[in-house]
Design a protein around this motif. Structure first.
Motif, PDB file in Angstrom:
ATOM      1  N   ILE A  83     -12.237 -33.093   2.589  1.00  0.00           N
ATOM      2  CA  ILE A  83     -12.880 -32.908   1.573  1.00  0.00           C
ATOM      3  C   ILE A  83     -13.811 -31.664   1.596  1.00  0.00           C
ATOM      4  O   ILE A  83     -14.195 -30.877   0.749  1.00  0.00           O
ATOM      5  N   VAL A  84     -14.293 -31.282   3.014  1.00  0.00           N
ATOM      6  CA  VAL A  84     -15.148 -29.980   3.257  1.00  0.00           C
ATOM      7  C   VAL A  84     -14.683 -29.046   2.532  1.00  0.00           C
ATOM      8  O   VAL A  84     -14.876 -27.869   2.042  1.00  0.00           O
ATOM      9  N   SER A  85     -13.074 -28.694   2.967  1.00  0.00           N
ATOM     10  CA  SER A  85     -12.604 -27.408   2.341  1.00  0.00           C
ATOM     11  C   SER A  85     -12.562 -27.312   0.907  1.00  0.00           C
ATOM     12  O   SER A  85     -12.584 -26.289   0.378  1.00  0.00           O
ATOM     13  N   GLY A  86     -12.007 -28.487   0.387  1.00  0.00           N
ATOM     14  CA  GLY A  86     -11.881 -28.834  -0.931  1.00  0.00           C
ATOM     15  C   GLY A  86     -13.207 -28.387  -1.737  1.00  0.00           C
ATOM     16  O   GLY A  86     -13.293 -27.795  -2.695  1.00  0.00           O
ATOM     17  N   MET A  87     -14.318 -28.683  -1.076  1.00  0.00           N
ATOM     18  CA  MET A  87     -15.505 -28.341  -1.518  1.00  0.00           C
ATOM     19  C   MET A  87     -16.015 -27.132  -1.634  1.00  0.00           C
ATOM     20  O   MET A  87     -16.351 -26.503  -2.663  1.00  0.00           O
ATOM     21  N   ILE A  88     -16.031 -26.232  -0.344  1.00  0.00           N
ATOM     22  CA  ILE A  88     -16.531 -24.980  -0.177  1.00  0.00           C
ATOM     23  C   ILE A  88     -15.299 -23.852  -0.543  1.00  0.00           C
ATOM     24  O   ILE A  88     -15.809 -22.971  -0.930  1.00  0.00           O
ATOM     25  N   LEU A  89     -14.248 -24.432  -0.829  1.00  0.00           N
ATOM     26  CA  LEU A  89     -13.338 -23.304  -1.525  1.00  0.00           C
ATOM     27  C   LEU A  89     -12.989 -23.599  -2.839  1.00  0.00           C
ATOM     28  O   LEU A  89     -12.362 -22.666  -3.487  1.00  0.00           O
ATOM     29  N   THR A  90     -13.422 -24.532  -3.535  1.00  0.00           N
ATOM     30  CA  THR A  90     -13.066 -24.600  -4.885  1.00  0.00           C
ATOM     31  C   THR A  90     -14.332 -24.875  -5.753  1.00  0.00           C
ATOM     32  O   THR A  90     -14.818 -23.987  -6.652  1.00  0.00           O
ATOM     33  N   TYR A  91     -14.996 -25.915  -5.473  1.00  0.00           N
ATOM     34  CA  TYR A  91     -16.492 -26.398  -6.282  1.00  0.00           C
ATOM     35  C   TYR A  91     -17.507 -24.878  -6.036  1.00  0.00           C
ATOM     36  O   TYR A  91     -18.076 -24.653  -6.737  1.00  0.00           O
ATOM     37  N   ARG A  92     -17.344 -24.751  -4.586  1.00  0.00           N
ATOM     38  CA  ARG A  92     -18.417 -23.650  -4.337  1.00  0.00           C
ATOM     39  C   ARG A  92     -17.836 -22.301  -3.771  1.00  0.00           C
ATOM     40  O   ARG A  92     -18.264 -21.978  -2.954  1.00  0.00           O
ATOM     41  N   ALA A  93     -16.661 -22.260  -4.543  1.00  0.00           N
ATOM     42  CA  ALA A  93     -16.011 -20.671  -4.183  1.00  0.00           C
ATOM     43  C   ALA A  93     -16.760 -19.597  -4.138  1.00  0.00           C
ATOM     44  O   ALA A  93     -16.722 -18.676  -3.562  1.00  0.00           O
ATOM     45  N   PHE A  94     -17.907 -19.504  -5.135  1.00  0.00           N
ATOM     46  CA  PHE A  94     -18.642 -18.275  -5.455  1.00  0.00           C
ATOM     47  C   PHE A  94     -19.622 -18.134  -4.346  1.00  0.00           C
ATOM     48  O   PHE A  94     -19.800 -17.026  -3.706  1.00  0.00           O
ATOM     49  N   ASP A  95     -20.231 -19.117  -3.511  1.00  0.00           N
ATOM     50  CA  ASP A  95     -20.907 -19.256  -2.615  1.00  0.00           C
ATOM     51  C   ASP A  95     -20.072 -18.822  -1.368  1.00  0.00           C
ATOM     52  O   ASP A  95     -20.561 -17.818  -0.486  1.00  0.00           O
TER      53      ASP A  95
ATOM     54  N   SER B  30      -0.092 -26.863  -0.483  1.00  0.00           N
ATOM     55  CA  SER B  30      -0.774 -27.788  -1.442  1.00  0.00           C
ATOM     56  C   SER B  30      -2.297 -27.249  -1.785  1.00  0.00           C
ATOM     57  O   SER B  30      -2.690 -26.427  -0.842  1.00  0.00           O
ATOM     58  N   GLY B  31      -3.194 -27.934  -2.545  1.00  0.00           N
ATOM     59  CA  GLY B  31      -4.385 -27.672  -2.519  1.00  0.00           C
ATOM     60  C   GLY B  31      -4.747 -26.445  -3.435  1.00  0.00           C
ATOM     61  O   GLY B  31      -5.901 -26.095  -3.457  1.00  0.00           O
ATOM     62  N   GLY B  32      -3.755 -26.146  -4.257  1.00  0.00           N
ATOM     63  CA  GLY B  32      -3.888 -24.957  -5.243  1.00  0.00           C
ATOM     64  C   GLY B  32      -4.515 -23.666  -4.755  1.00  0.00           C
ATOM     65  O   GLY B  32      -3.799 -23.196  -3.864  1.00  0.00           O
ATOM     66  N   ILE B  33      -5.689 -23.211  -4.881  1.00  0.00           N
ATOM     67  CA  ILE B  33      -6.042 -22.098  -4.532  1.00  0.00           C
ATOM     68  C   ILE B  33      -6.764 -21.949  -3.266  1.00  0.00           C
ATOM     69  O   ILE B  33      -7.271 -21.045  -2.542  1.00  0.00           O
ATOM     70  N   ILE B  34      -6.934 -23.251  -2.289  1.00  0.00           N
ATOM     71  CA  ILE B  34      -7.541 -23.275  -1.193  1.00  0.00           C
ATOM     72  C   ILE B  34      -6.543 -22.438  -0.024  1.00  0.00           C
ATOM     73  O   ILE B  34      -7.265 -21.833   0.614  1.00  0.00           O
ATOM     74  N   LEU B  35      -5.387 -22.691  -0.224  1.00  0.00           N
ATOM     75  CA  LEU B  35      -4.523 -21.884   0.741  1.00  0.00           C
ATOM     76  C   LEU B  35      -4.815 -20.465   0.741  1.00  0.00           C
ATOM     77  O   LEU B  35      -5.011 -19.808   1.945  1.00  0.00           O
ATOM     78  N   PRO B  36      -4.445 -19.614  -0.439  1.00  0.00           N
ATOM     79  CA  PRO B  36      -4.678 -18.203  -0.515  1.00  0.00           C
ATOM     80  C   PRO B  36      -6.091 -17.811   0.001  1.00  0.00           C
ATOM     81  O   PRO B  36      -6.273 -16.888   0.970  1.00  0.00           O
ATOM     82  N   ILE B  37      -6.838 -18.701  -0.522  1.00  0.00           N
ATOM     83  CA  ILE B  37      -8.408 -18.320  -0.199  1.00  0.00           C
ATOM     84  C   ILE B  37      -8.458 -18.533   1.377  1.00  0.00           C
ATOM     85  O   ILE B  37      -9.337 -17.480   1.933  1.00  0.00           O
ATOM     86  N   ASP B  38      -8.180 -19.512   2.156  1.00  0.00           N
ATOM     87  CA  ASP B  38      -8.359 -19.625   3.519  1.00  0.00           C
ATOM     88  C   ASP B  38      -7.593 -18.487   4.149  1.00  0.00           C
ATOM     89  O   ASP B  38      -8.073 -17.985   5.168  1.00  0.00           O
ATOM     90  N   ILE B  39      -6.461 -17.843   3.764  1.00  0.00           N
ATOM     91  CA  ILE B  39      -5.986 -17.160   4.670  1.00  0.00           C
ATOM     92  C   ILE B  39      -7.020 -15.721   4.452  1.00  0.00           C
ATOM     93  O   ILE B  39      -7.174 -14.688   5.331  1.00  0.00           O
ATOM     94  N   CYS B  40      -7.427 -15.474   3.087  1.00  0.00           N
ATOM     95  CA  CYS B  40      -8.256 -14.120   3.080  1.00  0.00           C
ATOM     96  C   CYS B  40      -9.449 -14.094   4.070  1.00  0.00           C
ATOM     97  O   CYS B  40      -9.822 -13.399   4.509  1.00  0.00           O
ATOM     98  N   VAL B  41      -9.945 -15.443   3.962  1.00  0.00           N
ATOM     99  CA  VAL B  41     -11.491 -15.917   4.507  1.00  0.00           C
ATOM    100  C   VAL B  41     -11.037 -15.604   6.157  1.00  0.00           C
ATOM    101  O   VAL B  41     -11.678 -14.891   6.650  1.00  0.00           O
ATOM    102  N   GLY B  42      -9.875 -16.368   6.612  1.00  0.00           N
ATOM    103  CA  GLY B  42      -9.497 -16.060   7.888  1.00  0.00           C
ATOM    104  C   GLY B  42      -9.343 -14.760   8.438  1.00  0.00           C
ATOM    105  O   GLY B  42      -9.694 -14.171   9.446  1.00  0.00           O
TER     106      GLY B  42
END
Lengths: 120, 320
Positions: free
Chosen positions: B131-143, B289-301
């Protein structure tokens, strides 16, 4: 079944307590000793034996599952990395401290090497 | 009849300079931007003695400490007042704590519809088991985008302060080789040889599995950066530069940030206009899975790994 559970609890508790005792010894050693190399020797007790005893106790509590395997890996990597880091610290101390021979109880480095040469 | 320009005229135009810069023949900033080593701030002995004399003069002649009864009284009172003030402050702070509601109470103000929404429909809306990943990378992706920008700006600032040009770097590295510092420790090298592949693979695993298990871009990137730092520590900066030099760093850092920006922009445009987004959420629990979470995770990493390694390299030798 309950006897096995009791034995498990007992052995796990003994391991965990042993680890804690080793940590207490380590802490006492660190604050008792004054010189880096002596203190490092004390710190190594907790870094290797103390943490592994604690984790073995937790492994016995946890039983056969993936968590146990992960804890075993933690012990493995700690045993792998912590001696290397203490080796580097000791090497730095030996190579950079100009007053190293003051801390040797049996005399200066030169005296020891001389006595060794005389013996041979 | 077309007019042919003279070569000298062409060299003055902006396009010539631009294409020369693109092809890498000349960097217009070399020689114009200050890239010098900072020297240590040194205080002269005279100013120190002058300052000490002034301090002593104030104590002796202006306040007359030995014969001033009011001043001694004041000093005693000052100590008592300081203790009283600290006690009073502690008392009031603890009093405030006692007014706070109990932890875990259902009527607390933090137990509102936002957290409820995250927990109840987070898995369905984001496709992330974590849930934490889903929260910070989709609902709060701007943050999170802001945080990534902070990392970028921080490295840029450190570069401005500490980066040294190549000539000084080479001189300095030669001087460092000649001084008798520890280098090429065989025990450290063997350990690094065995450990670094495992550390890097584990970092990649944590990044890619961010939507399914604890972890994600920030922690995975930190592990990757730690592996790189261990390698650079054991084998020196030259072997590290074979796979991670300034060019790789620049490309990875800028493209990761731009990629994150593009994904975020796409997502916001779609969401704000009630359009269907075409990134499938996938089956929860799978790697893809997880829509935009995986690409955003790679970018942040990538961003975090580059930041950690860049800080290490800049503080150690003043260049990547």
């Amino acid at each position: 079944m309950s006897i096995i559970e009791h034995i498990r609890l007992l052995t796990g508790g003994v391991f965990l307590l042993g680890g804690l005792v080793l940590f207490a010894l380590e802490l006492y050693g660190i604050y008792h000793m004054k010189y880096v190399l002596n203190r490092m020797h004390a710190a190594a007790i907790g870094d290797t034996l103390g943490i592994s005893f604690c984790l073995i106790g937790l492994m016995i509590f946890s039983g056969w599952n993936w968590t146990t395997l992960k804890m075993a890996l933690v012990v493995l990597f700690l045993w792998w990395s912590s001696p290397v880091s203490s080796h580097l610290i000791s090497r730095l101390e030996v190579e950079t401290n100009p007053e190293l021979s003051k801390h040797l109880k049996k005399g200066t480095l030169e005296e020891i090497t001389e006595s060794k040469e005389e013996q041979s | 009849m077309s007019k042919l320009k003279q070569t000298q005229d062409y060299e003055k135009t902006a396009s010539f300079k631009f294409f020369r810069w693109i092809s890498g023949e000349k960097d217009p900033y070399i020689g114009t931007i200050e890239m010098q080593e900072q020297s240590e701030h040194q205080v002269e002995d005279d100013t120190i003695t002058e300052r000490m004399w002034e301090k002593q003069m104030i104590i002796d002649e202006i306040y007359d400490v030995d014969h001033n009864r009011i001043l001694t009284k004041f000093h005693k009172l000052y100590k008592i007042a300081a203790v009283l003030f600290c006690v009073a402050l502690t008392f009031f702070l603890l009093l405030t704590v006692s007014y706070l509601p109990r932890t875990g109470n259902a009527a607390n103000p933090d137990n509102n519809e936002v957290a409820q929404r995250y927990i109840e429909s987070g898995l369905q809306e984001t496709g992330a088991v974590n849930i934490v990943s889903g929260m910070i990378l989709t609902y709060r992706a701007f943050d999170t985008f802001g945080e990534t920008n902070v990392l970028f700006i921080a490295t840029v600032c450190v570069m401005i302060l500490l980066m040294v040009d190549e000539k000084t770097l080479e001189e300095r590295s030669e001087a460092r080789l000649n001084s008798g510092r520890i280098k090429d420790d065989i025990i450290l090298q063997m350990t690094a040889k065995f450990l670094v592949p495992f550390i890097l693979i584990f970092g990649i695993y944590v990044i890619l599995n961010g939507q399914n298990s604890p972890g994600g871009g920030f922690s995975g990137g930190a592990i990757l950066g730690a592996g790189l730092i261990l390698y650079a520590n054991a084998f020196g900066i030259k072997p590290t530069q074979r796979f991670f030099n300034e060019k790789v760093y620049r490309i990875a850092k800028v493209s990761a940030l731009c990629m994150y920006g593009c994904i975020g922009l796409y997502y916001y445009t779609m969401g704000a206009n009630h359009l269907a987004d075409h990134i499938p959420n996938g089956i929860p629990g799978h790697i893809l899975s997880g829509g935009i979470i995986l690409p955003i995770d790679i970018c942040v990493g990538l961003e975090v790994a580059c930041t950690m390694y860049a800080f290490y390299a800049l503080f150690k030798r003043g260049g990547l």
